[in-house]
Design an enzyme around this catalytic site. Sequence first.
Site, PDB file in Angstrom:
ATOM      1  N   THR A 168       0.812  -0.974  -0.129  1.00 49.36           N
ATOM      2  CA  THR A 168      -0.524  -0.100   0.440  1.00 49.36           C
ATOM      3  C   THR A 168       0.972   1.574  -0.054  1.00 49.36           C
ATOM      4  OG1 THR A 168      -0.434   0.078   2.215  1.00 49.36           O
ATOM      5  CG2 THR A 168      -1.937  -0.834   1.230  1.00 49.36           C
TER       6      THR A 168
ATOM      7  N   GLY B 267       1.558  -6.703   5.645  1.00 43.52           N
ATOM      8  CA  GLY B 267       1.230  -7.751   5.933  1.00 43.52           C
ATOM      9  C   GLY B 267       1.932  -8.513   7.144  1.00 43.52           C
ATOM     10  N   ALA B 268       1.949  -7.496   8.449  1.00 43.78           N
ATOM     11  CA  ALA B 268       2.790  -8.411   9.630  1.00 43.78           C
ATOM     12  C   ALA B 268       1.422  -9.331  10.513  1.00 43.78           C
ATOM     13  CB  ALA B 268       3.083  -7.276  10.502  1.00 43.78           C
TER      14      ALA B 268
ATOM     15  N   ASP C 237       0.044  -4.723  18.804  1.00 46.54           N
ATOM     16  CA  ASP C 237      -0.314  -3.941  16.971  1.00 46.54           C
ATOM     17  C   ASP C 237       0.259  -2.810  17.030  1.00 46.54           C
ATOM     18  OD1 ASP C 237      -0.185  -3.701  14.201  1.00 46.54           O
ATOM     19  OD2 ASP C 237      -2.273  -3.303  14.372  1.00 46.54           O
TER      20      ASP C 237
ATOM     21  N   LYS D 164       2.652   4.166  16.515  1.00 43.74           N
ATOM     22  CA  LYS D 164       1.430   4.355  17.218  1.00 43.74           C
ATOM     23  C   LYS D 164       1.869   4.017  18.778  1.00 43.74           C
ATOM     24  CE  LYS D 164      -0.627   0.825  14.125  1.00 43.74           C
ATOM     25  NZ  LYS D 164      -1.201  -0.145  13.442  1.00 43.74           N
TER      26      LYS D 164
ATOM     27  N   TRP E  91      -0.635   5.941   9.876  1.00 45.28           N
ATOM     28  CA  TRP E  91       0.298   5.979   8.686  1.00 45.28           C
ATOM     29  C   TRP E  91      -0.238   7.164   8.400  1.00 45.28           C
ATOM     30  CZ3 TRP E  91      -2.330   8.131   4.420  1.00 45.28           C
ATOM     31  CH2 TRP E  91      -3.851   8.169   4.055  1.00 45.28           C
TER      32      TRP E  91
ATOM     33  N   VAL F 196      -8.352   2.871   7.229  1.00 43.24           N
ATOM     34  CA  VAL F 196      -7.398   2.773   8.517  1.00 43.24           C
ATOM     35  C   VAL F 196      -8.607   1.794   8.878  1.00 43.24           C
ATOM     36  CG1 VAL F 196      -7.013   5.389   8.376  1.00 43.24           C
ATOM     37  CG2 VAL F 196      -9.349   5.496   8.959  1.00 43.24           C
TER      38      VAL F 196
ATOM     39  N   CYS G  22     -14.000 -11.400  11.182  1.00 41.58           N
ATOM     40  CA  CYS G  22     -14.789 -10.793  10.046  1.00 41.58           C
ATOM     41  C   CYS G  22     -15.091  -9.121  10.304  1.00 41.58           C
ATOM     42  CB  CYS G  22     -16.088 -10.971   9.936  1.00 41.58           C
ATOM     43  SG  CYS G  22     -16.072 -12.784  10.116  1.00 41.58           S
TER      44      CYS G  22
END
Length: 700
Positions: free
Chosen positions: A179, A195-196, A319, A346, A410, A560, A625
Site C-alpha cells: 500500500t 502484512g504483519a 499491534d 502508534k 500512516w 484505516v 470479519c
Amino acid sequence: MRSKALALAMLLPLAACGKQVSAPPTTGVTDELIAKGPSDEWLTYGGDRAEQRFSPLDKVTDKNVGELGMAWFADLDTARGQEATPLMHDGTLYITTAWSMVKAYDARTGAVKWQYDPKVPREKLVDVCCDAVNRGVALYGDKVYVATLDGRLVALGQKTGKVIWDKLTIPKDSHMAITGAPRVVKGMVLIGSAGAEYFTRGYLAAFDAESGAERWRFYTVPGDPSKPQEGKHLEAAAKTWSGEFWKLGGGGTVWDSITYDPATDLIYFGTANAEPWNPAYRNTDGAGDSLYTASIVAVKPDSGEYVWHFQETPEDRWDFDSNQQITVADLDIGGQKRHVILHAPKNGFFYVLDARSGEFISGKPFVDGINWARGLDPKTGKPDINPDAKYELTGKPWLGIPGAVGAHSWTPMSYSPRTGLVYIPVNNTAQAYSHDPDWKPGTTGFQLGIDASPGNVPADEAVRAATKAAMTGALVAFDPVAGEVKWKVPLQTPTNGGTLATAGNLVFQGTALGDFRAYAADTGKQLWSFPAYSGILAAPITYSIDGEQYVAVLVGWGGVWDVSGGKGVTSRITPNISRLVVFKLGAKGALPAPPPSVERVLDPPPVSGTPEQIAMGSKLFTNSCSVCHGNAAVAGSLNPDLRHSAVLGSAEAWRNIVFDGALAHNGMVAWKTQFNADQIDAIRLYVIKRANEDKALEGK
Ligand code: CA
C-alpha cells in the site's frame, strides 16, 4: 528519448555481487533535484529527503487564506479510500487511487494526461486490513514508479503512462500486499510490503531503477535458526525470539516509512508488529523483544547493510507498528545542534533519536491516557511495561490505550522549521485484547492469536454513546525540543487527514467528517475550511505554476481500520465520492452537492440458533470479519453492513458467499480453508442476532 545503446552503456557491473547496477538519472527528476526539497514542485512522497512536508511557498498566508477557493476537481473512478500524496513535476500532477491505479493531470487545469490500471485481482482485498489503498508514486528520471496491492513494482513512462517494466516483489502466493509509496535514491527504487497480520516475514528491498533487477533485500526478522541467517544482525535478533516463531513468519513488515538521509548517507525505515500479535504463540519459551519488530532501522543504501536500530516497543503485543513517517531535522537540543529523527509511532510516545547513531534523545507522550507503559527510561528509551497489559500472562482482557489503531498511524505529519512544531493527526482510541487459549494458525484473514470479542460494544444505547464520546481525534502541534504539546485542536472522530505545513504560517488538514481546513501554524487558530463532503485521510501538497500557488488533496475516506461503524460513531456523512481537489487564491469553484443520505431500516429474519452457536459466531466474526465489516457487525460506509444482508435468512446463499466465495470478484474470498460449514453458519446466526438487537433499538 534515451537511446537503447545509451541505456545499455549506463549498466555498470557491480564487482561485489555481479549484479547489474544502473547509474542514477542525470536528467528529469534527479537525486539532486529531490534533495533541494519542495519549492514550486513536489517531487517525493514526504516533500523532500527529510520528509518534513514543509513548503517554502508563501503566496497563500495566514492573512489571505480566507480567499482560497476551489480551482478544479477531478472525480476518481473508485469510491474506496484515497491515501495518496500527489506529486507535481513539470506541470503534471501524479496521483494513485485505490486498487493502485495511477493518473496524471495537467496541474493547472485538471485535464487528464494519461491513466494506468495495473488490474489488481479484487480477491487480494482479503490480505489487507484496511482497504485497497495506495499512498502514491515515486518520480525518478523520466519514469513513474507505483507499487501495487498484489505486490508488483511497475515502472511507467512519465510522459506516456506506458509500462516499461513490471516486477513481482513479494514472495509468490504470499499474503503480503503493498500500500506504500516507493522511494528512489542512487539509481534504486525502494519498497517493502504490508502484512504483519498474515504470516509474513518483513523486509525492505531495493530494485534497479532502470531494469527492475533486485539489488538487495534486508529482512527485518530472523528466519529458521537451524539455517544460516542473512547477516550478523539477524543472528543477534534470533536470540530475542523463541519457539518455532519463523514458521509463522515473524511480521515486522516495512509498509510505510522509508527515508533516505543525504547527511548521513543512511536509509531509515519503520517496522511493523511481530506476528502473531499474541507473544504466547510466537515466543513460546517466554516473551523476548522480537527484534527488529516495532523498530526504526538504519541501513546503508548501497548494500542494504545493517547500521543501527532502535526498538520503540519491545515485546509488542498490541499491534504498535513503528511504520509511521520518519522525519529528519536539525534541532538545538540542550545548547547543541543535533541531526535527529522525529517519530510519532502508534504507541503514543514522540521519539527524538540521533540520526547518525540511533541514540535515544527523548520520548514524551503526544496523547493522553497511555496505559500500556508507565513511562520510558530517560536514558535508554525502554518502556516500563504495565504488567496488566501482558494479557497473555494475566489471562484477563486488557483495555489498552492507545489501541491497535494507534495514537498516530500512516496519516502523514509535517514539521515546520519556522515554528519548530510537528503537526500530528492524532487518534484517541482504546482496544480490548485478550489471550485466546484455543487459537490455532489458520489460512485466511487476520492471524493474531487474540480474542477481541470481549471488547464488542453491546447493544446498549448508553454504552454506545459513551464509547462514541471516547473515540476522538485531534490535530496536535508538538514541540520536539520541549517534549510537549504546544497546541491542540480537538476533532470529533479518530482517523483524520495528513498534514502540510507552509511558510505562509499555515497548516492544512482534512477531517474524517469531510472538512478541508487551514490553521495558523503558530497558534492553531482555524482560518479557513472547505466542505469536501466525503472524509479525508490523505495529506495535501502545495505547488506553484507561473507564480500561482496551488494546494491539492485527495478526498475519500477508508484505508484505516474502520473503528467508526461498530463503535456507533457512524461518522461518514455520505458514502465516499472520491476526488482530487485543487485550490488557489481567488477561485470560486464548489463541488456538486452530495446526494441525500438514505435511511436504511433493519429488516432481519428472527433470531435463531443456540446460545452456543451465537457465542461461537460472535468470536469468529470479531476476530476474522470485523476488520472489514465492523465491530459488532455495524459497518462503516466502505464495506457491506451485514446486518442488512439480503442472504441472512438463507443458510445456503450465505454459505455460497462466505464458504465458497461466490463474491470473490468483489474481494469477498472463500473462507472454506479457515472455517468449517458449522462455523460459517454460526457467523450468520450471530449477525442475525446483532441485527435484531439494533432493530429493537431503532424502534425506541
Ligand atoms: Ca500492524
